[in-house]
Design an enzyme around this catalytic site. Structure first.
Site, PDB file in Angstrom:
ATOM      1  N   ALA A  40       1.123  -1.618   0.143  1.00  0.00           N
ATOM      2  CA  ALA A  40       0.034  -0.202   0.059  1.00  0.00           C
ATOM      3  C   ALA A  40       1.234   1.415  -0.077  1.00  0.00           C
ATOM      4  CB  ALA A  40      -1.528  -0.005   1.113  1.00  0.00           C
ATOM      5  N   CYS A  41       0.589   2.489   1.163  1.00  0.00           N
ATOM      6  CA  CYS A  41       1.383   3.755   1.458  1.00  0.00           C
ATOM      7  C   CYS A  41       2.850   3.323   1.386  1.00  0.00           C
ATOM      8  CB  CYS A  41       0.611   5.126   1.887  1.00  0.00           C
ATOM      9  SG  CYS A  41      -1.110   5.133   1.287  1.00  0.00           S
ATOM     10  N   SER A  42       3.104   2.582   1.969  1.00  0.00           N
ATOM     11  CA  SER A  42       4.723   2.023   2.444  1.00  0.00           C
ATOM     12  C   SER A  42       4.868   1.299   0.892  1.00  0.00           C
ATOM     13  CB  SER A  42       4.740   1.721   3.260  1.00  0.00           C
ATOM     14  OG  SER A  42       4.661   2.013   4.486  1.00  0.00           O
ATOM     15  N   SER A  71       1.564   5.122  -2.252  1.00  0.00           N
ATOM     16  CA  SER A  71       3.124   5.182  -2.074  1.00  0.00           C
ATOM     17  C   SER A  71       4.072   6.599  -2.867  1.00  0.00           C
ATOM     18  CB  SER A  71       4.143   3.901  -2.034  1.00  0.00           C
ATOM     19  OG  SER A  71       4.237   3.806  -3.994  1.00  0.00           O
TER      20      SER A  71
END
Ligand code: CO8
Length: 374
Positions: A155-157, A334
């Site tokens: 996901a965002c990481s 990300s």
């Protein structure tokens, strides 16, 4: 052991922009249409009427002013409310590969390198256009790169976790270099008909070229240390997946097939997680607050970043110490912290330290401590 270094970054920015004013006008037209079409059921108390969105709320709650998207026509059509993207043939480049290619070529140009200098491609993003073959392998093929490639999703990481994977392989000697690319088509997994989140995301692609420091041809950022952490939470979730067809309810467009979150809880729970993660990472690497010249944070919410900046530095950040790009790009999953790094890092001087940090669904947190060389 070799020293990994970021020697180039690149950003692909779509050419279509949706301002908050345009977004709210379209959303409110959709709401009026929905309420008119469902007037009888609303009057009978069977359906809750939808409420209008507002520009003031969006800016105050998030700091976002606009977002770039691959297609705005569908998103802004009250009868459609999602991007309209043409089906691509199997023998032409996929959309994610095309976006990543543009960012990758910019990153290689910045590093003064060509595809012949790349040993691996990691496509790290919060959603993938297809299950297989890997988008990363397609990008490898388009660039004519030897070696190997794989996709990953945190996901965002995704970007920071991808940087850690690449840095570790370079450190150990299994590869000399890697391109980490983050094509994010958030517009296709955002529910534009939900007022609580319709303003949050935008589209973009970023690329980071990482190689042995001894191979760098100009100034670079030495990767001093990386740290990744995860802790399960259902507060950011997307239930779409390959089991969709097999569900007995047969419903193809359920709300949970798109991005869902409990924003308030995320805000409250992720802040201490990130602040503690950064503090411990700096402490373990003997990086004092006074040593830190810049923080390139995940770009989800301005108040969130202001809070983390204050907590990490022990004082409000000076202008430029913790650059935000979310006012222009919105949350690009990300790619957000990498856009900030790509746009606001050239001015750091030899020996100065900065920290890239992403956080999001999972929950997941990833941080990268870098030191400018040259
Ligand atoms: N217009 C007007 N009013 C609104 C609107 C709107 N658009 N939306 C909500 N309201 C109302 C609400 O109904 C509520 O009213 P009431 O008080 O009467 O109940 C009031 O405004 C306040 O609502 P909220 O409590 O929801 O507002 P917040 O102040 O909490 O702000 C945010 C909402 C901006 C979502 C905020 O909570 C936030 O930013 N939270 C953190 C979110 C975050 O960082 N999430 C990370 C997710 S990203 C990630 O991990 C990647 C996932 C993969 C990518 C997915 C791509 C699509």
């Amino acid at each position: 052991m070799y020293t990994p270094a970021i020697t180039g970054t690149g950003v692909f920015t779509p050419d279509q922009v949706i301002t908050n004013a345009e977004l709210v006008t379209a959303f409110n037209a959709y709401v009026d249409l929905f309420n008119a079409q469902n007037a009888a059921a609303i009057d009978a108390g069977q359906i809750t009427p939808k409420a209008h969105s507002s520009e003031e709320f969006i800016f105050k709650a998030s700091g976002i002013e606009q977002r770039y998207v691959i297609d705005k026509t569908g998103v802004l059509d009250p009868q459609v409310m999602h991007p309209l993207l043409r089906q691509r043939e199997d023998d032409e480049p996929s959309l994610m590969a095309e976006m990543a290619l543009d960012a990758a070529q910019k990153a290689l140009a910045k590093a003064g390198k060509t595809a012949a200098d790349v040993d691996a491609v990691i496509c790290a993003a919060s959603n993938l256009e297809r299950a297989y073959p890997a988008v990363a392998i397609e990008i490898q093929n388009l660039l004519n790169i030897n070696g190997f490639a794989f996709d990953m999703n945190v996901a965002c990481s995704s970007a920071t976790f991808g940087i850690q994977a690449a840095a570790d392989m370079i450190r150990s000697g299994s590869i000399r270099s890697a391109l980490v690319v983050n094509p994010e088509i958030c517009s296709a997994h955002l529910e534009w008909r939900d007022r609580d989140c319709h303003f949050i995301f935008g589209d973009v692609a970023t690329a980071t070229f990482i190689e042995r420091s001894e191979d760098a041809t100009g100034s670079y950022f030495e990767i001093k240390s990386t740290r990744c952490a995860t802790e399960f939470s259902n507060n950011i979730r997307n239930n779409n997946g390959f089991l969709r067809r097999s569900r007995p309810d047969g419903v193809k467009d359920r709300r949970d097939m798109q991005f869902m979150q409990n924003g308030r809880k995320v805000f409250k729970e992720v802040l201490p997680l990130v602040a503690d993660h950064i503090a411990a990472h700096m402490d373990d690497n003997n990086v004092e607050t006074t040593d830190l010249k810049r923080l390139w944070l995940h770009q989800a919410n301005k108040s969130m970043n202001d809070f983390i900046g204050r907590k990490v530095l022990g004082r409000p950040p000076e202008p430029g110490e913790q650059p935000n790009i979310l006012q222009d790009y919105a949350n690009t999953s990300s790619a957000g912290s990498i856009i900030a790094f790509a746009k606001y890092s050239d001015d750091l001087k030899d020996g100065e330290t900065g920290l890239i940090c992403s956080f999001g669904a999972g929950y997941s947190v990833g941080s990268v401590i870098v030191e400018r060389r040259g």
